[in-house]
Design a protein around this motif. Structure first.
Motif, PDB file in Angstrom:
ATOM      1  N   ARG A 164      94.722  45.305  38.317  1.00  0.00           N
ATOM      2  CA  ARG A 164      95.106  45.664  39.685  1.00  0.00           C
ATOM      3  C   ARG A 164      94.083  45.188  40.724  1.00  0.00           C
ATOM      4  NH1 ARG A 164      98.766  49.307  42.022  1.00  0.00           N
ATOM      5  NH2 ARG A 164      98.096  50.146  44.022  1.00  0.00           N
ATOM      6  N   THR A 165      92.801  45.372  40.414  1.00  0.00           N
ATOM      7  CA  THR A 165      91.729  44.972  41.342  1.00  0.00           C
ATOM      8  C   THR A 165      91.727  43.462  41.551  1.00  0.00           C
ATOM      9  OG1 THR A 165      90.459  46.793  40.387  1.00  0.00           O
ATOM     10  CG2 THR A 165      89.265  45.293  41.831  1.00  0.00           C
ATOM     11  N   GLU A 166      91.871  42.732  40.446  1.00  0.00           N
ATOM     12  CA  GLU A 166      91.888  41.264  40.523  1.00  0.00           C
ATOM     13  C   GLU A 166      93.136  40.771  41.273  1.00  0.00           C
ATOM     14  OE1 GLU A 166      89.610  40.187  36.309  1.00  0.00           O
ATOM     15  OE2 GLU A 166      91.701  40.841  36.284  1.00  0.00           O
ATOM     16  N   THR A 167      94.253  41.463  41.052  1.00  0.00           N
ATOM     17  CA  THR A 167      95.491  41.098  41.748  1.00  0.00           C
ATOM     18  C   THR A 167      95.322  41.286  43.254  1.00  0.00           C
ATOM     19  OG1 THR A 167      96.801  41.783  39.834  1.00  0.00           O
ATOM     20  CG2 THR A 167      97.987  41.535  41.904  1.00  0.00           C
ATOM     21  N   GLN A 168      94.738  42.418  43.639  1.00  0.00           N
ATOM     22  CA  GLN A 168      94.512  42.690  45.063  1.00  0.00           C
ATOM     23  C   GLN A 168      93.618  41.614  45.677  1.00  0.00           C
ATOM     24  OE1 GLN A 168      93.401  46.733  46.126  1.00  0.00           O
ATOM     25  NE2 GLN A 168      92.288  46.023  47.936  1.00  0.00           N
ATOM     26  N   ALA A 169      92.553  41.262  44.964  1.00  0.00           N
ATOM     27  CA  ALA A 169      91.629  40.232  45.463  1.00  0.00           C
ATOM     28  C   ALA A 169      92.350  38.887  45.622  1.00  0.00           C
ATOM     29  CB  ALA A 169      90.444  40.091  44.502  1.00  0.00           C
ATOM     30  N   PHE A 170      93.209  38.557  44.657  1.00  0.00           N
ATOM     31  CA  PHE A 170      93.951  37.288  44.709  1.00  0.00           C
ATOM     32  C   PHE A 170      94.938  37.290  45.880  1.00  0.00           C
ATOM     33  CE2 PHE A 170      97.374  34.353  43.570  1.00  0.00           C
ATOM     34  CZ  PHE A 170      96.654  33.222  43.200  1.00  0.00           C
ATOM     35  N   LEU A 171      95.613  38.423  46.108  1.00  0.00           N
ATOM     36  CA  LEU A 171      96.572  38.514  47.215  1.00  0.00           C
ATOM     37  C   LEU A 171      95.871  38.344  48.561  1.00  0.00           C
ATOM     38  CD1 LEU A 171      98.801  41.540  46.090  1.00  0.00           C
ATOM     39  CD2 LEU A 171      99.506  39.149  46.189  1.00  0.00           C
ATOM     40  N   GLU A 172      94.690  38.970  48.684  1.00  0.00           N
ATOM     41  CA  GLU A 172      93.971  38.932  49.958  1.00  0.00           C
ATOM     42  C   GLU A 172      93.281  37.596  50.200  1.00  0.00           C
ATOM     43  OE1 GLU A 172      91.493  42.377  49.572  1.00  0.00           O
ATOM     44  OE2 GLU A 172      93.077  43.758  50.206  1.00  0.00           O
ATOM     45  N   ASN A 173      92.858  36.968  49.098  1.00  0.00           N
ATOM     46  CA  ASN A 173      92.132  35.697  49.240  1.00  0.00           C
ATOM     47  C   ASN A 173      92.463  34.804  48.039  1.00  0.00           C
ATOM     48  OD1 ASN A 173      90.392  33.754  50.146  1.00  0.00           O
ATOM     49  ND2 ASN A 173      88.529  34.802  49.457  1.00  0.00           N
ATOM     50  N   PRO A 174      93.649  34.172  48.038  1.00  0.00           N
ATOM     51  CA  PRO A 174      94.084  33.415  46.862  1.00  0.00           C
ATOM     52  C   PRO A 174      93.121  32.271  46.532  1.00  0.00           C
ATOM     53  CG  PRO A 174      95.873  33.652  48.463  1.00  0.00           C
ATOM     54  CD  PRO A 174      94.630  34.121  49.131  1.00  0.00           C
ATOM     55  N   THR A 175      92.884  32.090  45.241  1.00  0.00           N
ATOM     56  CA  THR A 175      91.995  31.008  44.809  1.00  0.00           C
ATOM     57  C   THR A 175      92.762  29.693  44.676  1.00  0.00           C
ATOM     58  OG1 THR A 175      92.396  31.792  42.567  1.00  0.00           O
ATOM     59  CG2 THR A 175      90.334  32.488  43.606  1.00  0.00           C
ATOM     60  N   GLN A 176      94.054  29.736  44.917  1.00  0.00           N
ATOM     61  CA  GLN A 176      94.854  28.516  45.001  1.00  0.00           C
ATOM     62  C   GLN A 176      95.967  28.764  46.021  1.00  0.00           C
ATOM     63  OE1 GLN A 176      97.765  27.765  41.737  1.00  0.00           O
ATOM     64  NE2 GLN A 176      96.536  29.233  40.574  1.00  0.00           N
ATOM     65  N   LYS A 177      96.602  27.680  46.462  1.00  0.00           N
ATOM     66  CA  LYS A 177      97.614  27.798  47.501  1.00  0.00           C
ATOM     67  C   LYS A 177      98.825  28.577  46.983  1.00  0.00           C
ATOM     68  CE  LYS A 177      99.921  24.769  50.853  1.00  0.00           C
ATOM     69  NZ  LYS A 177     101.295  25.209  50.755  1.00  0.00           N
ATOM     70  N   VAL A 178      99.255  29.572  47.743  1.00  0.00           N
ATOM     71  CA  VAL A 178     100.475  30.319  47.418  1.00  0.00           C
ATOM     72  C   VAL A 178     101.357  30.307  48.673  1.00  0.00           C
ATOM     73  CG1 VAL A 178     101.446  32.538  46.704  1.00  0.00           C
ATOM     74  CG2 VAL A 178      99.228  31.831  45.810  1.00  0.00           C
ATOM     75  N   ASP A 179     102.618  29.893  48.516  1.00  0.00           N
ATOM     76  CA  ASP A 179     103.511  29.771  49.667  1.00  0.00           C
ATOM     77  C   ASP A 179     104.461  30.947  49.832  1.00  0.00           C
ATOM     78  OD1 ASP A 179     102.984  26.880  50.636  1.00  0.00           O
ATOM     79  OD2 ASP A 179     103.180  26.702  48.461  1.00  0.00           O
ATOM     80  N   LEU A 180     104.750  31.635  48.728  1.00  0.00           N
ATOM     81  CA  LEU A 180     105.724  32.723  48.777  1.00  0.00           C
ATOM     82  C   LEU A 180     105.430  33.690  47.640  1.00  0.00           C
ATOM     83  CD1 LEU A 180     108.481  33.655  50.113  1.00  0.00           C
ATOM     84  CD2 LEU A 180     109.609  32.466  48.235  1.00  0.00           C
ATOM     85  N   ILE A 181     105.562  34.993  47.914  1.00  0.00           N
ATOM     86  CA  ILE A 181     105.363  36.004  46.870  1.00  0.00           C
ATOM     87  C   ILE A 181     106.644  36.811  46.711  1.00  0.00           C
ATOM     88  CG2 ILE A 181     104.013  38.005  46.097  1.00  0.00           C
ATOM     89  CD1 ILE A 181     101.698  36.989  47.789  1.00  0.00           C
ATOM     90  N   VAL A 182     107.045  37.013  45.476  1.00  0.00           N
ATOM     91  CA  VAL A 182     108.231  37.820  45.184  1.00  0.00           C
ATOM     92  C   VAL A 182     107.821  38.972  44.274  1.00  0.00           C
ATOM     93  CG1 VAL A 182     110.580  37.822  44.278  1.00  0.00           C
ATOM     94  CG2 VAL A 182     109.665  35.736  45.306  1.00  0.00           C
ATOM     95  N   GLN A 195     101.042  45.205  51.516  1.00  0.00           N
ATOM     96  CA  GLN A 195      99.790  45.632  52.155  1.00  0.00           C
ATOM     97  C   GLN A 195      98.708  44.560  52.056  1.00  0.00           C
ATOM     98  OE1 GLN A 195      98.310  49.314  50.502  1.00  0.00           O
ATOM     99  NE2 GLN A 195      96.329  49.124  51.522  1.00  0.00           N
ATOM    100  N   HIS A 196      98.666  43.863  50.895  1.00  0.00           N
ATOM    101  CA  HIS A 196      97.525  42.973  50.649  1.00  0.00           C
ATOM    102  C   HIS A 196      97.827  41.477  50.783  1.00  0.00           C
ATOM    103  CE1 HIS A 196      95.152  46.410  49.455  1.00  0.00           C
ATOM    104  NE2 HIS A 196      96.111  46.779  48.619  1.00  0.00           N
ATOM    105  N   ALA A 197      99.101  41.101  50.793  1.00  0.00           N
ATOM    106  CA  ALA A 197      99.442  39.669  50.786  1.00  0.00           C
ATOM    107  C   ALA A 197      99.104  38.988  52.108  1.00  0.00           C
ATOM    108  CB  ALA A 197     100.926  39.495  50.480  1.00  0.00           C
ATOM    109  N   THR A 198      98.701  37.735  52.006  1.00  0.00           N
ATOM    110  CA  THR A 198      98.382  36.944  53.206  1.00  0.00           C
ATOM    111  C   THR A 198      99.403  35.829  53.424  1.00  0.00           C
ATOM    112  OG1 THR A 198      96.849  35.722  51.781  1.00  0.00           O
ATOM    113  CG2 THR A 198      95.885  37.379  53.235  1.00  0.00           C
ATOM    114  N   CYS A 199     100.478  35.832  52.647  1.00  0.00           N
ATOM    115  CA  CYS A 199     101.538  34.837  52.853  1.00  0.00           C
ATOM    116  C   CYS A 199     102.880  35.560  52.821  1.00  0.00           C
ATOM    117  CB  CYS A 199     101.459  33.733  51.794  1.00  0.00           C
ATOM    118  SG  CYS A 199     102.067  34.232  50.192  1.00  0.00           S
ATOM    119  N   PRO A 200     103.999  34.885  53.150  1.00  0.00           N
ATOM    120  CA  PRO A 200     105.294  35.572  53.190  1.00  0.00           C
ATOM    121  C   PRO A 200     105.663  36.237  51.868  1.00  0.00           C
ATOM    122  CG  PRO A 200     105.472  33.402  54.185  1.00  0.00           C
ATOM    123  CD  PRO A 200     104.110  33.481  53.576  1.00  0.00           C
ATOM    124  N   VAL A 201     106.313  37.405  51.986  1.00  0.00           N
ATOM    125  CA  VAL A 201     106.748  38.187  50.820  1.00  0.00           C
ATOM    126  C   VAL A 201     108.253  38.425  50.950  1.00  0.00           C
ATOM    127  CG1 VAL A 201     106.540  40.414  49.621  1.00  0.00           C
ATOM    128  CG2 VAL A 201     104.512  39.370  50.670  1.00  0.00           C
TER     129      VAL A 201
END
Length: 398
Positions: A164-182, A195-201
């Motif tokens: 969960r912690t690693e997922t939150q960190a990835f959502l807030e600051n992805p280590t690779q490009k992410v264009d869409l989250i489902v 709450q944590h995503a920085t790209c469209p959901v």
């Protein structure tokens, strides 16, 4: 960045995936048994979604084959225009790039949702729940085998073994490009991602679906629809949770008594507001907040309502924006209901259980969106695309 795979390669990978799923059927079911045995929770819908048996493998195979048979959703011309200056302008569909799918308990998502995103020309990042880890890793291994055999990079499908912690960190600051989250799962998962995503959901929201039995309803049809929508698959987001009964329906006590006895045959816990709690087998609701709840369980709330207009207002207040159905022989009432209910799918004389990509002609679905952008309801292959403008000129300047 991965170069878009040709449609021939994408289809070949999907067909190879179908073949490997069949060949590895026994192994997948055996591995899934270890996930089932390790699951210590008491959520029956989670357990139901976690289980992989022969019919679930058949569904995965069918989904892969069907996806391979569908037209390429990428590069479809949506609009064209010849500019006064001679430029030729086109608008065409385009893949998003990288799609992250975060899901709970459902190994079939590793095939079906990933398959839709892959066919749409996207790189897939999969983040499944810990309860289905072994099953998911086996299926991802098959994806990689299928990709290798078709001379495609295994980077197209990547599994993220994050807590969960690693997922939150990835959502807030992805280590690779992410264009869409489902996100595919319960309300807590969806809220966490939003709450944590920085790209469209794309929000695959809660169900909490309603059936309104209008005064001119065919009561036998109403009973059939309610029992199916409530009991056929309680873990589905298109299952029924609430029933509103028109106060002016004829033979009302008889209808309500029959409904109660039919629900009790399936051990459904029945809660009702004041006027209905006097019936044997109905427990009085403690708070109106229960009208907001999605149950995913053998549990239902029944209430009485004065009119179609009141039913519309109540459903629009409490439902999850997923599905609602009216049972009536009155076409005008049905039309008013369907036009004014604010849900992704509205039904007349049919079960809410059909809100599903496969059932609504899409072949399968990535998710069922309760948002209004960028697509509402089941998201199929043709919806998992964005668009791009192509302009051809010969030296035009502005």
């Amino acid at each position: 960045m991965n170069t878009l795979l040709s449609i021939e390669t994408r289809n070949a990978v999907l067909l190879k995936m179908a073949k490997l799923l069949d060949e590895e059927r026994k192994t997948i079911i055996e591995i899934n048994k270890t996930d089932l045995e390790a699951y210590k929770g008491d959520d029956i819908s989670m357990f139901d979604r976690l289980k992989v048996d022969d019919s679930k493998v058949d569904e995965m195979i069918a989904a892969s084959k069907h996806l391979a048979s569908q037209d390429d959703p990428v590069g479809v011309e949506r609009f064209s225009f010849k500019h006064d200056n001679g430029m030729q302008v086109y608008n065409k569909t385009a893949s998003f790039g990288t799609v992250l799918i975060i899901y709970e308990s459902r190994p079939d998502v590793t095939v079906e949702a990933a398959g839709i995103a892959f066919k749409s020309g996207n790189k897939i990042l999969l983040k499944g729940g810990k309860e289905s880890l072994k099953s998911n890793l086996k299926i991802v291994e098959l994806w990689h085998q299928a990709l290798k055999e078709e001379k495609a990079s295994t980077d197209w499908v990547e599994y993220l073994q994050f807590n969960r912690t690693e997922t939150q960190a990835f959502l807030e600051n992805p280590t690779q490009k992410v264009d869409l989250i489902v996100p595919r799962g319960g309300e807590r998962l969806i809220a966490f991602v939003k709450q944590h995503a920085t790209c469209p959901v794309i929000v695959s929201g809660r169900g909490n679906n309603f059936v309104f039995v209008e005064k001119d309803a065919d009561v036998d049809l109403a009973l059939k629809v309610i029992i199916n929508a409530k009991t056929a698959k309680i873990s589905a987001c298109n299952a029924l949770d609430k029933v509103l009964i028109d106060k002016n329906i004829s033979n009302k006590p008889e209808f309500i008594t029959t409904l109660i006895s039919k629900l009790k045959e399936f051990d459904v816990e029945i809660l009702g507001e004041d006027s209905l709690s006097k019936y044997k087998g109905v427990e009085k609701i403690q708070s109106n907040d229960i009208w907001y709840e999605e149950f995913l369980d053998y549990k239902i709330v029944i209430g009485e309502i004065e009119s179609t207009e009141d039913a519309i207002a109540m459903i629009n207040t409490y439902s999850g924006g997923h599905s609602a159905s009216i049972i009536t022989t009155n076409e005008a009432k049905a039309k008013t209901f369907m036009e004014n209910i604010d849900t992704a799918a509205v039904y007349h004389n049919a079960s809410t259980r059909f809100t599903d990509g496969g059932q609504l002609g899409l072949g399968g679905e990535l998710a069922i969106s309760t948002d209004k952008l960028h697509q509402r309801g089941p998201i199929g292959l043709q919806h998992l695309v964005t668009n791009k403008w192509y302009i051809h000129g010969n030296g035009q300047i502005r």
